[in-house]
Design an enzyme around this catalytic site. Structure first.
Site, PDB file in Angstrom:
ATOM      1  N   SER A   1       0.835  -1.204   0.000  1.00 28.36           N
ATOM      2  CA  SER A   1       0.000   0.000   0.000  1.00 28.36           C
ATOM      3  C   SER A   1       0.865   1.248   0.000  1.00 28.36           C
ATOM      4  O   SER A   1       2.019   1.222   0.424  1.00 28.36           O
ATOM      5  CB  SER A   1      -0.919   0.015   1.224  1.00 28.36           C
ATOM      6  N   ASP A   2       0.299   2.356  -0.468  1.00 28.64           N
ATOM      7  CA  ASP A   2       0.967   3.635  -0.336  1.00 28.64           C
ATOM      8  C   ASP A   2       0.797   4.123   1.104  1.00 28.64           C
ATOM      9  O   ASP A   2      -0.093   3.684   1.832  1.00 28.64           O
ATOM     10  CB  ASP A   2       0.407   4.653  -1.328  1.00 28.64           C
ATOM     11  N   ALA A   3       1.663   5.035   1.500  1.00 36.13           N
ATOM     12  CA  ALA A   3       1.710   5.465   2.896  1.00 36.13           C
ATOM     13  C   ALA A   3       0.403   6.131   3.308  1.00 36.13           C
ATOM     14  O   ALA A   3      -0.024   7.112   2.702  1.00 36.13           O
ATOM     15  CB  ALA A   3       2.881   6.415   3.120  1.00 36.13           C
TER      16      ALA A   3
ATOM     17  N   ALA B   1      -2.560   5.192   2.945  1.00 35.17           N
ATOM     18  CA  ALA B   1      -3.730   4.918   2.110  1.00 35.17           C
ATOM     19  C   ALA B   1      -4.728   3.953   2.750  1.00 35.17           C
ATOM     20  O   ALA B   1      -5.938   4.125   2.557  1.00 35.17           O
ATOM     21  CB  ALA B   1      -3.285   4.390   0.746  1.00 35.17           C
TER      22      ALA B   1
END
Length: 985
Positions: free
Chosen positions: A239-241, A243
């Site tokens: 995952s993106d930070a 998100a």
């Protein structure tokens, strides 16, 4: 291997088998703990802690000094796959070398970014390779192959592609939705990811912050339906930070974080980057989801198995250490940084001014003339070469005169002038990554060991004022440091460069009461003179009114330098931390006014002026193109930028870079920032109908090249094109040979209405599309035959929305070969049998599979999967419309059925209109009304109802269907069949 070692430590076994053995040895709690970015050690098994995520976009980032290569868009401008592979290899080796001395350096690298540069105002333009899916895929494949290494089973690093999917805006990036219709998805967005994944050098992907068709990317069903079908090894999804928390936070897609986390796991997310190093919240959410039955243990195990397989491939559990041929800051890496910087330079225009003559007296001027700028994803510089450094070294310091061109100002206030207390030389405190894909912001807010600005009754400090556009400015003191605001709110001359997640070195001057207020952008507060020094006022505080006295104008300094020189080199561009970066899109293509004035001042004083644009993105510089004899562009070129530029300006290296994206002439040429429909918006070189300032693939040389007649053959599924290229110039140089294909006479080609297609309808196809490229070097008079082999389906196919599959239409196509998308030297026509199109079946039509639309957007059919269509036209305006071409009603359709939802109270209406096909194609817009259907309030956006109606005048044959949507609703499907009673269920 010793027989007492468990199977997960046996490197002879497949990674998945080893991972399965280790998984079986973990407790349920240990498995859950593996899902967070910061995975704890399992000491009883001798398994070390692990962190997903190491930034390595153009060198190892955030972990201190490392070799800094050109920005990613600059690597794209090289059009050189082999060079980029070597850059990836060097970066991968430095990751390994740095990890050996610092275990915080991760082997799971979050790079490269393969989002297409669809819109040049995107703040993160610097991170992508190209607007073209083929070029992006080719460069990304090369870079990931270098990062991965050549060992058959062990990976040097594990590259993760960013950001899945259709992510090209920073404005509202966590809440905006990209409406991506099937043709754009399959022909444009997916190929950029598919190429490197199919090449086998990608460990996984990172979903983007935004939504696609109304659904967060972290829940994308395409992760399973597309991505994980493209290769034969397990792909990790990181995952993106932050998100994961957005799903139930800013996006409000779920009511609880347990529901959101469970949905992400079910969709295929494996590693959750959230809350920095604190894994407790994510693990608690996973356990809560398990307890509520939202997920089963199998969902956790599937994710952990993929993560462990990646760690096995990295050699983490091998009995013998694997270093991936670690190397750091070697002479080879330094030379490669210089070579990459040289090959990234694009000569946009040259009327004979370049190359510069030996012995010329050169004025190098401009705000970036003595800068070597870094961006958010750069490592710290081991060495530094600015344009001024490079030109002085190449031509001699006595032959080079310098002028920055910043305005020098003093800031008056009650009691005197702003002044900087005497201090020794200082350096900016560098950040150190502590967690979660971000630097510790406390380290980036300026130093507190220096005294704040004061007020002097005598002559005050002269500050270098630079306006970076939009009124955003920096102020640099005489000591060379920028004014910055620390956590204590005091203003100090403390920053070596602007930077940080929140930039604390930018200000705005606002006219007020005969003077100016100075607003600090990082805090949004005004600067005031207080008892403890100069600081930002308390929230809402009025601030001090300053008198701005210009001591010297930058244009005057530039004009004076230009008069002393034989030739002037103006270096303009952007600071990658200001006015266009992650979290901030640009507002315009225009060069900032201050920099525009500088090149004009130089040109007025000395017509022999070249403009060098050093930037992360394109500019609209039509006036400069008309007025100046030479223009060049380079992305920020890393540690060797200056010496590389000097080598090109002097003619030691003939420029060979090519533009990886269209340079538009004006803001009016651009689509809306959130309009992802490149077909409907007629954007990128593929569809743009206007005249760009500089076309995709453009770039000049000091050499010249001739192209022979191409040989083209199309055998089965492969297109082969051969062409001989000759250096017809007087110097050695690089040519980028570009092969484009286009429909030249298919029944479904652009502009071919009435040539025999079904109903004579026009299928929008690209003007031409890049199919292959190769950068070659030729000495004067030398020739080389270049051969391209391209799969016909990939190069010539399109997504047939009527039948939901990829198809190649029969007919004539052209192979265009040349030096840019607008500089075609040779062309040859060939025929492809292909597959003729069939009429659209009407028994069940997905609304999202339209041929044309106006006033609609694609939205999520359900939270899990599927697309629906919703109107976006304002109240009181014309209805939104969908058009479905060539619908086959057979001998007659007596009824129609629609599936739709309406969450709002009241009713909506769907009107179906029939338009008969004719020889001109398309029919008229005044087609007869087939039916009017009322969609009632269904109570929820996902609660669909089925509405049926009998058709009094049943349609037959092949006709176009127009669907008008009145009011708020979601249309999922429609279909035609035999007569039935009109009803609503």
């Amino acid at each position: 291997m010793s027989t007492d070692q468990p199977p997960f430590r046996d490197p002879a076994l497949p990674a998945r088998e080893r991972a399965a053995d280790l998984l079986a040895r973990l407790t349920p709690d240990e498995r859950v703990a593996m899902l967070h970015q910061f995975t704890p050690a399992v000491e009883r098994l001798g398994v070390a802690a692990f962190r997903t995520g190491q930034e390595a976009l153009h060198g190892v980032a955030w972990m201190g000094p490392a070799t800094v290569f050109p920005q990613a868009v600059g690597l794209g401008a090289t059009w050189n796959d082999e060079l980029v592979r070597r850059v990836g290899e060097a970066v991968g080796r430095e990751v390994r070398a740095m990890r050996a001395r610092d275990p915080r350096v991760g082997l799971n690298v979050w790079s490269p970014t393969v989002n297409l540069l669809r819109h040049p105002l995107w703040g993160r333009n610097e991170e992508g390779y190209s607007e073209d899916p083929h070029l992006t895929a080719a460069i990304a494949t090369a870079y990931t192959r270098g990062l991965r290494g050549d060992h058959p089973t062990r990976w040097r690093t594990a590259p993760v592609l960013k950001h899945w999917l259709a992510h090209n805006n920073e404005t509202d990036r966590d809440t905006s939705s990209a409406s991506v219709r099937p043709r754009v998805l399959h022909e444009y967005e997916l190929p950029a990811f598919r190429g490197p994944v199919q090449a086998g050098a990608v460990a996984g992907v990172m979903p983007a912050y935004n939504l696609v068709n109304g659904r967060p990317n972290h829940l994308s069903p395409l992760l399973a339906e597309q991505l994980r079908t493209w290769c034969d090894h397990d792909l990790v999804v990181c995952s993106d930070a932050g998100a994961p928390s957005n799903l139930a936070g800013s996006q409000g897609y779920f009511g609880t974080h347990e529901e959101a986390t469970a949905a992400a796991l079910r969709a295929g997310v494996d590693s959750f980057t959230d809350h920095g190093e604190d894994s407790s919240q994510i693990t608690a959410r996973v356990r809560g989801a398990l307890e509520r039955g939202l997920i089963g243990q199998e969902h956790v195990d599937a994710a952990v198995l993929r993560l462990l397989a990646m760690r096995c491939a990295l050699g983490e559990f091998d009995p013998e250490p694997f270093d991936g041929e670690a190397a750091f800051d070697t002479p080879g890496h330094r030379e490669l940084a210089r070579e990459a910087a040289e090959q990234a330079i694009v000569l946009l225009r040259n009327d004979g001014l370049l190359p510069l003559a030996d012995g010329a007296r050169v004025a190098v001027v401009g705000l970036l003339a003595d800068e070597c700028k870094l961006d958010w994803y750069s490592g710290a510089l081991l060495r530094r070469s600015t344009p001024l450094d490079g030109l002085r070294e190449r031509f001699g310091a006595d032959r080079v005169v310098y002028a920055e061109g910043a305005d020098r100002v003093r800031l008056g206030c009650p009691g005197g002038w702003l002044a900087v207390p005497e201090t020794g030389p200082g350096e900016r405190v560098s950040g150190d990554p502590a967690a979660g894909g971000a630097l510790d912001p406390a380290l980036l807010r300026g130093r507190t060991d220096l005294p704040p600005l004061t007020v002097s009754a005598v002559a005050g400090e002269e500050f270098a004022l630079v306006d970076w556009g939009g009124g955003v400015l920096t102020l640099r003191a005489g000591c060379g440091r920028y004014l910055s605001v620390a956590d204590d709110g005091l203003v100090r001359a403390s920053a070596e460069q602007p930077g940080g997640w929140v930039v604390q070195e930018t200000f705005e001057l606002e006219p007020h009461d005969g003077g100016h207020l100075l607003r600090h952008r990082g805090t949004g507060r005004y600067v005031e003179v207080a008892a403890d020094g100069v600081r930002v006022a308390a929230d809402g505080g009025p601030g001090t009114v300053f008198a701005v006295e210009t001591v010297r104008r930058g244009e005057d300094e530039v004009r004076a330098a230009a008069l002393e020189a034989d030739v002037v080199v103006v270096v303009a561009g952007n600071d990658p931390h200001i006015g266009g970066r992650e979290t901030e899109d640009r507002a315009t293509l225009a060069l900032p006014p201050q920099q525009d004035r500088l090149w004009r001042a130089a040109r007025a004083a000395n017509p022999r002026t070249a403009l060098v644009l050093t930037s992360a993105y394109p500019y609209a510089v039509g006036d400069a193109d008309e007025a100046l004899p030479a223009l060049l562009w380079t992305a920020h070129g890393g540690q060797a930028a200056g010496e590389a530029l000097a080598a090109v300006l002097a003619g030691d290296v003939s420029p060979g870079g090519r533009l990886p994206q269209t340079w538009y002439a004006d803001d009016a040429d651009l689509p809306g920032l959130l309009d992802y429909d490149v077909i409907g918006a007629r954007t990128t070189y593929l569809y743009f109908d206007g005249t760009p300032l500089y076309p995709f693939g453009h770039g000049l040389s000091y050499a010249s090249f001739g192209y022979g007649e191409p040989e083209v053959s199309c055998d089965g599924g492969t297109l082969t094109v051969r062409c001989t290229v000759t250096n017809t110039g007087a110097v050695a140089g690089d040519e980028v040979v570009q092969l484009y294909v286009r429909a030249a006479g298919t029944t479904e080609a652009p502009g071919c209405a009435g040539t025999g297609g079904i109903g004579g309808h026009r299928l929008p196809r690209p003007h031409r599309a890049l199919a292959a490229h190769r950068r070659i070097r030729l000495d004067p008079g030398a020739s080389r035959e270049v051969e391209f082999t391209v799969p016909v389906s990939r190069a010539l196919g399109f997504w047939d929305v009527a039948h939901g599959r990829w198809r190649v239409a029969p007919g004539a196509y052209a192979a265009d070969i040349g030096a840019s998308s607008a500089d075609i030297r040779r062309s040859a026509v060939f025929r492809v049998d292909g597959e003729s199109g069939a009429p659209r079946p009407v028994a069940r039509i997905r609304a999202a599979d339209y041929d044309e639309q106006s006033g609609t957007e694609l939205v999520d059919l359900s939270r899990e999967r599927g697309d629906a269509v919703a109107p976006v036209v304002p109240a009181g305006s014309e209805a939104a419309e969908l058009v479905f071409h060539d619908c086959d009603f057979g001998t007659g359709a007596g009824s129609v059925t629609v599936e739709a939802a309406r969450a709002e109270p009241g009713e909506a209406e769907i009107v179906l209109l029939l338009e008969s096909g004719d020889e001109g194609g398309g029919g008229g817009r005044d087609g007869r009304v087939l039916a009017r259907l009322t969609v009632p309030h269904t109570g929820d956006r996902y609660a669909y109802t089925t509405v049926r109606a009998v058709l009094d005048d049943p349609p037959s044959g092949v006709c176009d269907l127009r669907v008008a949507l009145h009011g708020s609703l979601r249309l999922a499907r429609l279909g035609f069949g035999g007569p039935s009673s009109a009803e609503t269920t």
